[in-house]
Design a protein around this motif. Sequence first.
Motif, PDB file in Angstrom:
ATOM      1  N   THR B  82       0.691  -1.268  -0.073  1.00  0.00           N
ATOM      2  CA  THR B  82       0.073   0.125  -0.142  1.00  0.00           C
ATOM      3  C   THR B  82       0.954   1.172   0.089  1.00  0.00           C
ATOM      4  N   THR B  83       0.138   2.175   0.228  1.00  0.00           N
ATOM      5  CA  THR B  83       1.178   3.503   0.398  1.00  0.00           C
ATOM      6  C   THR B  83       1.493   3.563   1.745  1.00  0.00           C
ATOM      7  N   GLU B  97       1.280   8.598  -0.434  1.00  0.00           N
ATOM      8  CA  GLU B  97       2.853   8.243  -0.317  1.00  0.00           C
ATOM      9  C   GLU B  97       3.611   9.542  -0.753  1.00  0.00           C
ATOM     10  N   GLN B 116       0.883  -0.007  -5.707  1.00  0.00           N
ATOM     11  CA  GLN B 116       0.552   1.262  -5.069  1.00  0.00           C
ATOM     12  C   GLN B 116      -0.448   2.159  -5.848  1.00  0.00           C
ATOM     13  N   HIS B 119      -3.747   0.406  -5.388  1.00  0.00           N
ATOM     14  CA  HIS B 119      -4.228   0.842  -3.988  1.00  0.00           C
ATOM     15  C   HIS B 119      -4.920   2.143  -3.974  1.00  0.00           C
TER      16      HIS B 119
END
Lengths: 196, 196
Positions: B82-83, B97, B116, B119
């Motif tokens: 994920t971030t 992020e 990412q 996500h």
Amino acid sequence: MNYPNGKKPIMPLARQTNSKEISFGNRGMTLEEDINETNTYYLSRNKAIIHKKPTPVQIVRVDYPKRSAAVIKEGYFKQASTTDYNGIYREKYVDFEAKETKNKTSFPLSNIHEHQINHMKSVCEHGGICFLIIRFSQHDETYFFPAMKLFPYWESQFNGGRKSIPYKDVQRIGNLIPFHYQARVDYLSIIDHLYF
Amino acid sequence: MNYPNGKKPIMPLARQTNSKEISFGNRGMTLEEDINETNTYYLSRNKAIIHKKPTPVQIVRVDYPKRSAAVIKEGYFKQASTTDYNGIYREKYVDFEAKETKNKTSFPLSNIHEHQINHMKSVCEHGGICFLIIRFSQHDETYFFPAMKLFPYWESQFNGGRKSIPYKDVQRIGNLIPFHYQARVDYLSIIDHLYF
């Protein structure tokens, strides 16, 4: 998942000591495994985006071998400063901690740390959906317990109150989380019921 | 922070290679350090609850010495799925992020991973506030770049487009994040401006 050198990962000590006894409901899976599978299912169906945060590790020494991945040679487990799980569901921020106990008659508050309580209070103030998932492994039952209902028990232990939540109270105040084959700990159904 | 044996922690390789040059604005702190301090400030003022997720580590071998803490003897850095940051602000789920580049003329998309992007797309669909924080260290400028504006650049690189976002585009599309003494990367001010 990335398993360098083909080695299988191990879990931190706290998780290794979880009960591995097989019962019909949870089929020997830990609460964490059940929740992770549930979250993967929710994600695959685009129902919610909830992830477990990585275990916090204090890294002290790392080797950088030529032509292979960096190896952590010395590290320590750190205490988490927040809860283990968070994410988004129906545009709402969701935040929870999951705990398993072998105790039949109560849930010991020693399972929770003060900074987690502070974090949960803060999440409630900011309008997030915050709760505990409590599994009584001997009863093979998993409960949804709203954080707002947890705080009075937490405070009371410092004023001569008991240091645990009676099982009967968890049954009465909490919601039994249904088991489904794909959503093994279907906590979103309880959120639907309580918050929407 | 818990430093067993009095040893100071080290950062993963990727972060060690960050620029440590001192400039007037950021005073030699990495973007991650600045954001962590900002989040601590936000938390202390009860403005928002945003945390960085721990670096994911694959733990392979642990020693349990008598009378002292468990020691991780073999572990590997895993790629995050994920971030790095998420939490809650004004009842909204926030997810982002943060990336720093020494490149003066563009932000290379290789800084971001496909999972990412997936996500972030998912977070946007679910109504979360999702964005990139991009620091151009040579310009000493830090930008707020909404995830929705990132996706077209991401897709375009697979259709013969460029593999980076021009600095001029980041300036035009993103928002310059103000530096304050306590909120060193004051991204909430941009969220206030864009989403409320």
